[in-house]
Motif scaffolding. Structure first.
Motif, PDB file in Angstrom:
ATOM      1  N   VAL A  73       0.824  -1.208   0.000  1.00 37.37           N
ATOM      2  CA  VAL A  73       0.000   0.000   0.000  1.00 37.37           C
ATOM      3  C   VAL A  73       0.862   1.263   0.000  1.00 37.37           C
ATOM      4  CG1 VAL A  73      -1.629   1.367   1.352  1.00 37.37           C
ATOM      5  CG2 VAL A  73      -2.005  -1.073   1.057  1.00 37.37           C
ATOM      6  N   LYS A 110      -3.533   5.758   9.091  1.00 38.29           N
ATOM      7  CA  LYS A 110      -2.943   5.741   7.754  1.00 38.29           C
ATOM      8  C   LYS A 110      -3.931   5.177   6.737  1.00 38.29           C
ATOM      9  CE  LYS A 110       0.171   5.544   4.448  1.00 38.29           C
ATOM     10  NZ  LYS A 110       0.620   6.777   3.763  1.00 38.29           N
ATOM     11  N   ALA A 111      -4.556   4.040   7.060  1.00 37.68           N
ATOM     12  CA  ALA A 111      -5.497   3.410   6.138  1.00 37.68           C
ATOM     13  C   ALA A 111      -6.720   4.290   5.911  1.00 37.68           C
ATOM     14  CB  ALA A 111      -5.922   2.045   6.674  1.00 37.68           C
ATOM     15  N   THR A 112      -7.232   4.907   6.983  1.00 34.90           N
ATOM     16  CA  THR A 112      -8.406   5.785   6.852  1.00 34.90           C
ATOM     17  C   THR A 112      -8.089   6.983   5.977  1.00 34.90           C
ATOM     18  OG1 THR A 112      -9.162   5.116   9.063  1.00 34.90           O
ATOM     19  CG2 THR A 112     -10.104   7.132   8.138  1.00 34.90           C
ATOM     20  N   GLU A 119      -5.800   7.143   3.591  1.00 34.26           N
ATOM     21  CA  GLU A 119      -5.671   6.679   2.207  1.00 34.26           C
ATOM     22  C   GLU A 119      -7.039   6.366   1.595  1.00 34.26           C
ATOM     23  OE1 GLU A 119      -3.034   6.412   0.249  1.00 34.26           O
ATOM     24  OE2 GLU A 119      -1.602   7.146   1.731  1.00 34.26           O
ATOM     25  N   ILE A 120      -7.933   5.770   2.396  1.00 37.06           N
ATOM     26  CA  ILE A 120      -9.290   5.474   1.898  1.00 37.06           C
ATOM     27  C   ILE A 120     -10.013   6.771   1.548  1.00 37.06           C
ATOM     28  CG2 ILE A 120     -11.575   4.634   2.593  1.00 37.06           C
ATOM     29  CD1 ILE A 120     -10.144   2.428   4.171  1.00 37.06           C
ATOM     30  N   GLU A 157      -8.760   8.014  -1.706  1.00 35.60           N
ATOM     31  CA  GLU A 157      -9.249   7.207  -2.817  1.00 35.60           C
ATOM     32  C   GLU A 157     -10.707   7.528  -3.143  1.00 35.60           C
ATOM     33  OE1 GLU A 157      -7.711   4.741  -4.743  1.00 35.60           O
ATOM     34  OE2 GLU A 157      -5.854   5.504  -3.864  1.00 35.60           O
ATOM     35  N   LYS A 189      -6.420  -2.009  -4.037  1.00 34.93           N
ATOM     36  CA  LYS A 189      -5.819  -1.141  -3.015  1.00 34.93           C
ATOM     37  C   LYS A 189      -6.834  -0.852  -1.913  1.00 34.93           C
ATOM     38  CE  LYS A 189      -3.421   3.221  -2.219  1.00 34.93           C
ATOM     39  NZ  LYS A 189      -2.879   4.476  -2.785  1.00 34.93           N
ATOM     40  N   LEU A 198      -6.371  -1.663   1.991  1.00 34.97           N
ATOM     41  CA  LEU A 198      -6.547  -0.646   3.040  1.00 34.97           C
ATOM     42  C   LEU A 198      -7.537  -1.125   4.099  1.00 34.97           C
ATOM     43  CD1 LEU A 198      -6.643   2.545   0.789  1.00 34.97           C
ATOM     44  CD2 LEU A 198      -4.846   1.923   2.422  1.00 34.97           C
ATOM     45  N   LEU A 229      -5.724  -3.332   6.369  1.00 34.71           N
ATOM     46  CA  LEU A 229      -4.885  -2.589   7.323  1.00 34.71           C
ATOM     47  C   LEU A 229      -5.717  -2.070   8.499  1.00 34.71           C
ATOM     48  CD1 LEU A 229      -2.406  -0.549   5.093  1.00 34.71           C
ATOM     49  CD2 LEU A 229      -2.032  -2.707   6.298  1.00 34.71           C
TER      50      LEU A 229
END
Length: 242
Positions: A34, A101-103, A105-106, A109, A187, A191, A194
């Motif tokens: 990721v 980090k995942a939130t 990136e989501i 996106e 991806k 995420l 993650l």
């Protein structure tokens, strides 16, 4: 050393510990795939190499400091009925970092703001990726070694198992990273994984253990579904081309 080589128990411990380290390394491979997806392919390869080299170094250093490592499991802070050790604090912090980090990136996106915001310089983006890899490597290395520490009594067996697992992770990280880069929908799935892993780390820090088998089954099942979706889209695009 000769006794270890000729001992069936030592080989059984090595095989079991290596398998466990590889399974625990799934989290690291997903995170790497990721975070390197936003930088150029050449830098992404270097970042994977650096990240997994750091993972290997951290694991061997932790194995070489077993007494200190065991000390990390002793309570240092008590809040009401919860007693937290340094291990708990690191797991909670790492889990929150993964979730954040995942939130983030989501959100990028979903909102598709990458096209409108100014792009960071290549060097700055690479440095940021390396820092993120270091942070999460510390968490995953600590969790991995403490989980595996009771399975083998000999330090050399643990080191060999860790080295083999890191080689396997490096071999897997390239194809996984390229697959995520080539199929943007995967991806989002990575995420989501993650976030799931981050929640599990935070829960572990609060002494609520979620069996990793449940998490890895969910990851495997979702990955299989997404794989068939990718095949279906590819077949439809080929059919439309004809």
């Amino acid at each position: 050393m000769i006794a270890l080589i000729t001992s069936p128990e030592a080989w059984a411990a090595l095989f079991t510990l290596t398998a466990l380290e590889i399974i625990l390394g799934i989290d690291n491979v997903i995170f790497l795939s990721v975070v390197v997806s936003g930088i150029p392919p050449v830098q992404a390869r270097r970042a994977r190499q650096i990240g997994l080299a750091l993972a290997l170094v951290f694991r061997i250093l932790l194995l070489s400091a077993l007494v200190w490592l065991i000390g990390l499991t002793r309570a240092v802070v008590t809040v009401q009925e919860f007693a937290f050790s340094w291990r708990d604090i690191i797991l909670i912090a790492g889990g929150l970092f993964l979730i954040a980090k995942a939130t983030h990136e989501i959100h990028q996106e979903v909102e598709a703001r990458d096209e409108t915001r100014p792009a960071a310089s290549s060097g700055a983006a690479f440095f940021k990726v390396i820092v993120e890899i270091i942070v999460i490597d510390v968490v995953f290395s600590l969790d991995s070694i403490i989980t595996a520490i009771g399975m083998a009594q000999d330090l050399s067996i643990m080191v060999v198992a860790v080295v083999i697992a890191c080689v396997v992770m490096y071999a897997a990280s390239g194809p996984v990273g390229r697959f995520v880069a080539a199929h943007p929908t995967t991806k989002m799935l990575a995420l989501a994984f993650l976030v799931l892993i981050g929640v599990a780390l935070v829960a572990d820090g609060f002494k609520f253990h979620i069996p990793r088998g449940y998490i890895y089954f969910a990851i495997a099942f979702s990955t299989a579904v997404e794989f068939f979706n990718v095949l279906a889209r590819r077949n439809r695009s080929k059919g439309a081309g004809h």
